[in-house]
Structure formats: structure tokens, C-alpha cells
Design a protein around this motif. Structure first.
Motif, mmCIF file in Angstrom:
data_model
loop_
_atom_site.group_PDB
_atom_site.id
_atom_site.type_symbol
_atom_site.label_atom_id
_atom_site.label_comp_id
_atom_site.label_asym_id
_atom_site.label_seq_id
_atom_site.Cartn_x
_atom_site.Cartn_y
_atom_site.Cartn_z
ATOM 1 N N LEU A 49 27.113 35.831 55.915
ATOM 2 C CA LEU A 49 26.579 36.916 56.723
ATOM 3 C C LEU A 49 27.342 38.212 56.507
ATOM 4 N N SER A 50 28.121 38.288 55.454
ATOM 5 C CA SER A 50 28.856 39.516 55.176
ATOM 6 C C SER A 50 27.978 40.475 54.400
ATOM 7 N N TRP A 248 22.971 40.654 53.468
ATOM 8 C CA TRP A 248 22.433 39.489 52.773
ATOM 9 C C TRP A 248 23.001 38.212 53.366
ATOM 10 N N SER A 249 22.158 37.195 53.500
ATOM 11 C CA SER A 249 22.595 35.871 53.930
ATOM 12 C C SER A 249 22.216 34.840 52.871
ATOM 13 N N SER A 250 23.225 34.255 52.226
ATOM 14 C CA SER A 250 22.967 33.234 51.209
ATOM 15 C C SER A 250 22.383 31.964 51.827
ATOM 16 N N LEU A 329 19.010 39.357 56.033
ATOM 17 C CA LEU A 329 17.850 39.013 55.214
ATOM 18 C C LEU A 329 18.258 38.016 54.134
ATOM 19 N N GLY A 330 17.413 37.020 53.920
ATOM 20 C CA GLY A 330 17.540 36.118 52.782
ATOM 21 C C GLY A 330 16.197 36.038 52.082
ATOM 22 N N VAL A 331 16.208 35.957 50.764
ATOM 23 C CA VAL A 331 14.976 35.970 49.970
ATOM 24 C C VAL A 331 14.962 34.771 49.036
ATOM 25 N N ASN A 348 13.047 35.919 54.779
ATOM 26 C CA ASN A 348 13.396 35.541 56.160
ATOM 27 C C ASN A 348 14.374 36.557 56.735
ATOM 28 N N TYR A 349 13.947 37.200 57.798
ATOM 29 C CA TYR A 349 14.772 38.144 58.538
ATOM 30 C C TYR A 349 15.277 37.455 59.800
#
Length: 351
Positions: A49-50, A248-250, A329-331, A348-349
Motif C-alpha cells: 500500500l505504499s 498502487w497495491s500489489s 488501485l490495483g490492475v 479494483n479501487y
């Protein structure tokens, strides 16, 4: 075939969990395994979440309408050098033409933030350090083969950010009707002009590719790069509209990627998978706890650029893209040549 959907979901904590958290808070200032954010929200500890820039606190409104109207922004007037060739891109104070050397690009724009392998036989030099001035330069064998930009200061062939349809027709001596993508062919390249058909009815970006580029393959590296490009393009749209950058969230990207892969493999296209799992269920499977979730889906649009523009010109998808209620956000991207739509992207937000 092309298709896209939008999903917005508010997930409230159940009474039992709230009671447990409350009892734990009575015993300690912090909850083991969780990080307490400054605004009082509680989220699971997750290094994914960084981000280089953390968004400001969103509005506290938790109604089902997740859209917050963007602040007014100003579009700068491009500085146009005298005798500028029509086919030269003027952006970020640089002049770039097809066939220019990689050395010339770096001399003018500096080193890129990323160099992305693409599904074509070129790499994108990604200039994303300022989302008001996002630029992708296509480089093949040390030469410029194309570019994409939605920078607020670009100028190309008489077209800039905010250019109207009438001006485009005058500059290109065409008679286009209003459409989200206008295609202009020359002997050496294809120009795609991206318009905001939903609100302003004006130009938001351009996408140019030489006729000398060829499609290559969707390797695993290319798939991951598509995801990062969608992330950049989304943040560019947000910043240009006055919304904060998303981190960005992995972990969320893993959930999004699995959903895209699942849809392609099993022949469905929906926010609910065939195990009856919702977007929030899929995020929870990756250990992500949140109270607001949004999902955008798109299939059959191919590139990150055209897919993101497809969402941007759709009312409900744009609500998710520009909402100030989200922070992360993750894509997830998948290509499957045997599937219905070939390309699938899930966004996904969450907050």
C-alpha cells in the motif's frame, strides 16, 4: 467484440467485528496486525500500500454515489515554436518527430521513469514523473516510432489539449463527426485523437504509431507493463481533473489479475465470478480489508491506452476513476487468444 462494466460497492463492518476491535482498542492504543491511519480508518498492514505520493484524505461521505466532482483546472496554452513542422510533437518543452534518435529524446526529456516492453516490436519510454504531463515515447532500434500523450501542454498537427472538433476538422481538412477516437491516416503513420465525448467534447490526448511497427507477443512482462500503464493513465486522468493520485497495491493487483484470467478462461464477463464471489470477496481473499470498493472491467479494447479511454468516456466508469473516496488501485490484465474478447482488464479501487 468489446465490452465493459462498472461496479461500486460499500462494505460495512459487521457489528461483531466492531465490538471486537473496540475491546482491543480499550486494551491498547494500537491493534496487533493493523495500522491506524491518521484519519481514523483502520487497514491491514501491507507493504503493497505504499506509493510515491499518498492522496489527501477523501470526503467522508459513504453514500452509494462515489463520485466527487473534480475541482476546476486550467489548461495551459502550448508554446508553439515558429515554423514547427506539422508532424512534430511539442511537449514538455521538447520537440519530437518520428525517426528521431533515442539519444535526442533523452537529451530533451531526460531519462524515463520506466522502459516498458510492449505487445509491439518497440519499447515505451515512460515519462510519468508529472501526471499533468504524461508522455509515452515508442522506441525501436534506437529510433522514435510513435508516442502517446495527454499532457496539458502538448501540440501536434494543430491539435492540443482542449482542441474542439471544428478545429480538428479545419487543421486536418476532414469532416469528422463527434466520436471518442478520431483516426487520421498518413503515408507514414496513424494518428488517433482521443476526445472527451462525455463532458467537454474536446481533445484529451493523441496516440501516434508509425506504419513500420509490428505486433509482437503478450509475454508475462508485457502483461505486467500493461497494468502499470493503466495505473499511470488513470492517475493522469485524476490529476488533470483535480483528484488526488492513487497509490498502487500489489495485493489488489493479484486479485484483479486473477479475475481477468478467470473471465478469459471460463468465458464470462461480470463482477460476480462463477463462485459467487464479489470484488470485495476477492480482495479479502488477498488479505485486504477495506470499507469502500470499486471495480471497472473492460474486454476487447486491446491496449492500455484505448481501454483506459473507453472507461473515461463512460459515465459510471469515470465515477470510479475520479472518485476521491478511493486511495488505492490495483490492475490485472490478461490476454487469451482463444477467449471471447482476447484482452481483459480489471481495475479494483479501494479505501
Amino acid at each position: 467484440m468489446k465490452k465493459f462494466l462498472t461496479y461500486r460497492l460499500i462494505l460495512f463492518c459487521v457489528v461483531l467485528l466492531s465490538s471486537i476491535l473496540y475491546l482491543l482498542l480499550l486494551k491498547s492504543d494500537t491493534i496487533p496486525g493493523f495500522a491506524n491511519n491518521a484519519d481514523g480508518n483502520t487497514s491491514q498492514n501491507d507493504e503493497d500500500l505504499s506509493g510515491d505520493e499518498k492522496p489527501s484524505d477523501p470526503d467522508s461521505d459513504t453514500s452509494t454515489d462515489l463520485h466527487t466532482e473534480p475541482e476546476n483546472t486550467l489548461t495551459p496554452t502550448p508554446t508553439i515554436p515558429p515554423n514547427l513542422p506539422a508532424d512534430t510533437l511539442n511537449v514538455r518543452g521538447a520537440l519530437i518527430s518520428l525517426g528521431d534518435s533515442k539519444k535526442s529524446v533523452i537529451k530533451q526529456l531526460g531519462h524515463p521513469g520506466r522502459i516498458d516492453e510492449t505487445e509491439y516490436d518497440f519499447d515505451y519510454y515512460v515519462y510519468n514523473n508529472d501526471y499533468n504531463k504524461l508522455v509515452y515515447i515508442a522506441i525501436k532500434s534506437g529510433k522514435v516510432m510513435g508516442f502517446y500523450t495527454d499532457s496539458l501542454d502538448f501540440y501536434f498537427h494543430g491539435i492540443s489539449s482542449g482542441t474542439t472538433l471544428d478545429t480538428i476538422n479545419d487543421e486536418l481538412t476532414k469532416n469528422y463527426s463527434l466520436n471518442s477516437v478520431l483516426i487520421y491516416e498518413t503515408d507514414s503513420y496513424t494518428l488517433k485523437i482521443l476526445l472527451d465525448t462525455l463532458e467537454t467534447k474536446t481533445t484529451v490526448g493523441i496516440y501516434v504509431l508509425s506504419h513500420h511497427v509490428k505486433e509482437d507477443a503478450y509475454t508475462d512482462s508485457v502483461k505486467r507493463n500493461v497494468e502499470l500503464m493503466v495505473y499511470d493513465l488513470t492517475n493522469s486522468a485524476r490529476v488533470r481533473s483535480g483528484a488526488p493520485v492513487l497509490s498502487w497495491s500489489s495485493s489488489v493487483a493479484v486479485a484483479a489479475r486473477r479475475h481477468s484470467t478467470d473471465m478469459a478462461a471460463k468465458g464470462f464477463f461480470d463482477h460476480m465470478n462463477q463462485s459467487w464471489e464479489t470484488p470485495s470477496d476477492r480482495l479479502m481473499d488477498e488479505g485486504v480489508l477495506c470499507n469502500t470498493v470499486g471495480e471497472n472491467l473492460i474486454g476487447g479494447y486491446g491496449t492500455a491506452i484505448l481501454s483506459n479511454h473507453g472507461w473515461f468516456i463512460s459515465k459510471d466508469h469515470r465515477k470510479n476513476m475520479l472518485s476521491k473516496n478511493f486511495r488505492y488501485l490495483g490492475v490485472g490484465f490478461e490476454f487469451n487468444k482463444e477467449s471471447n474478447y482476447k484482452t481483459y482488464i480489471t481495475q479494483n479501487y479501494y479505501r
